[in-house]
Design a protein around this motif. Structure first.
Motif, PDB file in Angstrom:
ATOM      1  N   LEU A 120       0.926  -0.954   0.163  1.00  0.00           N
ATOM      2  CA  LEU A 120       0.013  -0.034   0.153  1.00  0.00           C
ATOM      3  C   LEU A 120       0.904   1.269  -0.137  1.00  0.00           C
ATOM      4  CD1 LEU A 120      -3.103   1.271   0.438  1.00  0.00           C
ATOM      5  CD2 LEU A 120      -2.460   0.962   2.651  1.00  0.00           C
TER       6      LEU A 120
ATOM      7  N   SER B 168     -12.770   5.914   0.122  1.00  0.00           N
ATOM      8  CA  SER B 168     -11.108   5.899   0.381  1.00  0.00           C
ATOM      9  C   SER B 168     -10.533   5.510  -1.042  1.00  0.00           C
ATOM     10  CB  SER B 168     -10.658   4.680   1.224  1.00  0.00           C
ATOM     11  OG  SER B 168     -11.237   4.943   2.608  1.00  0.00           O
TER      12      SER B 168
ATOM     13  N   TYR C 190      -1.745   0.758  -4.563  1.00  0.00           N
ATOM     14  CA  TYR C 190      -0.864  -0.275  -4.232  1.00  0.00           C
ATOM     15  C   TYR C 190       0.043  -0.553  -5.403  1.00  0.00           C
ATOM     16  CZ  TYR C 190      -4.673  -1.718  -1.272  1.00  0.00           C
ATOM     17  OH  TYR C 190      -5.639  -1.996  -0.493  1.00  0.00           O
TER      18      TYR C 190
ATOM     19  N   ASN D 237      -0.360   4.378  -0.863  1.00  0.00           N
ATOM     20  CA  ASN D 237      -1.015   5.625  -0.802  1.00  0.00           C
ATOM     21  C   ASN D 237      -2.524   5.439  -0.271  1.00  0.00           C
ATOM     22  OD1 ASN D 237      -1.340   8.492  -0.744  1.00  0.00           O
ATOM     23  ND2 ASN D 237      -2.732   8.316  -2.381  1.00  0.00           N
ATOM     24  N   GLU D 238      -2.945   6.360   0.873  1.00  0.00           N
ATOM     25  CA  GLU D 238      -4.348   5.865   1.013  1.00  0.00           C
ATOM     26  C   GLU D 238      -4.942   7.221   1.492  1.00  0.00           C
ATOM     27  OE1 GLU D 238      -6.940   3.633   4.604  1.00  0.00           O
ATOM     28  OE2 GLU D 238      -4.627   3.330   4.623  1.00  0.00           O
ATOM     29  N   GLU D 239      -6.053   7.507   1.168  1.00  0.00           N
ATOM     30  CA  GLU D 239      -6.802   8.889   1.565  1.00  0.00           C
ATOM     31  C   GLU D 239      -8.409   8.578   1.734  1.00  0.00           C
ATOM     32  OE1 GLU D 239      -6.530  11.656  -2.037  1.00  0.00           O
ATOM     33  OE2 GLU D 239      -4.519  11.006  -2.398  1.00  0.00           O
ATOM     34  N   ASN D 240      -8.784   8.879   2.845  1.00  0.00           N
ATOM     35  CA  ASN D 240     -10.121   8.787   3.380  1.00  0.00           C
ATOM     36  C   ASN D 240     -10.920   9.909   3.390  1.00  0.00           C
ATOM     37  OD1 ASN D 240      -9.579   5.870   4.164  1.00  0.00           O
ATOM     38  ND2 ASN D 240      -8.106   6.757   5.377  1.00  0.00           N
TER      39      ASN D 240
ATOM     40  N   LEU E  87      -7.063   3.991  -2.419  1.00  0.00           N
ATOM     41  CA  LEU E  87      -5.971   3.212  -2.071  1.00  0.00           C
ATOM     42  C   LEU E  87      -5.239   2.992  -3.525  1.00  0.00           C
ATOM     43  CD1 LEU E  87      -7.966   0.711   0.145  1.00  0.00           C
ATOM     44  CD2 LEU E  87      -6.462   2.509   0.976  1.00  0.00           C
TER      45      LEU E  87
END
Length: 166
Positions: free
Chosen positions: A142, A159, A163, A144-147, A161
């Protein structure tokens, strides 16, 4: 390099009656930003679900329907393959990122070759008749993650995500 770009709900649904089961403007904008100036690979049903030929993208469609191929033969923005082997050969000759956008069978077909996953999760459950194939996320980092919470334009929490294959 092959990437996947898709949205799914919490039950891994990606489609219902040939359409997205939700309306989420932020994801449509995200999809545009990820795919603009890249070829997008899809099946005929996914192509039919689009509002038309999307600007700034070569639409690469896998279809065994000869009438479909004839219909788009002269359209410089649509390239139709009727054999998986021909599509794979075309992909090998590409130097840029190629985005697979659906449907289920194409995600299944390239799941051992995909290098980047751009996944949107809508934090709701919807009626669906097409699900995202199971991917082995342990083979990916993973990166990058933006919620996001619901807002005036986007009714659901979601979200983004990203990968990358290890």
């Amino acid at each position: 390099m092959i990437s996947y770009v898709w949205a799914e709900d919490e039950a891994t649904n990606i489609g219902y009656h040939g359409k997205l089961p939700w309306h989420l403007p932020a994801d449509l904008h995200h999809f545009r930003n990820l795919t603009i100036n890249h070829p997008i690979i899809m099946g005929r049903k996914t192509f039919a679900s689009l509002p038309g030929v999307l600007p700034g993208r070569l639409h690469v469609v896998l279809s065994h329907d000869d009438n479909f191929r004839k219909k788009y033969y002269t359209n410089k923005n649509v390239l139709v393959f009727n054999q998986i082997s021909d599509l794979k050969t075309w992909i090998k000759d590409q130097e840029q990122e190629i985005c697979v956008i659906g449907g289920n069978s194409l995600f299944e077909l390239f799941k051992e070759d995909v290098k980047i996953l751009h996944r949107t999760i809508i934090h709701e459950k919807f009626k669906g008749d097409v699900q995202m194939p199971r991917l082995n996320y342990s083979k990916f980092h993973l990166i990058n993650e933006e919620n996001y919470l619901p807002d005036n334009e986007n009714k659901y929490a979601y979200s983004f995500l990203d990968y990358q294959r290890k």
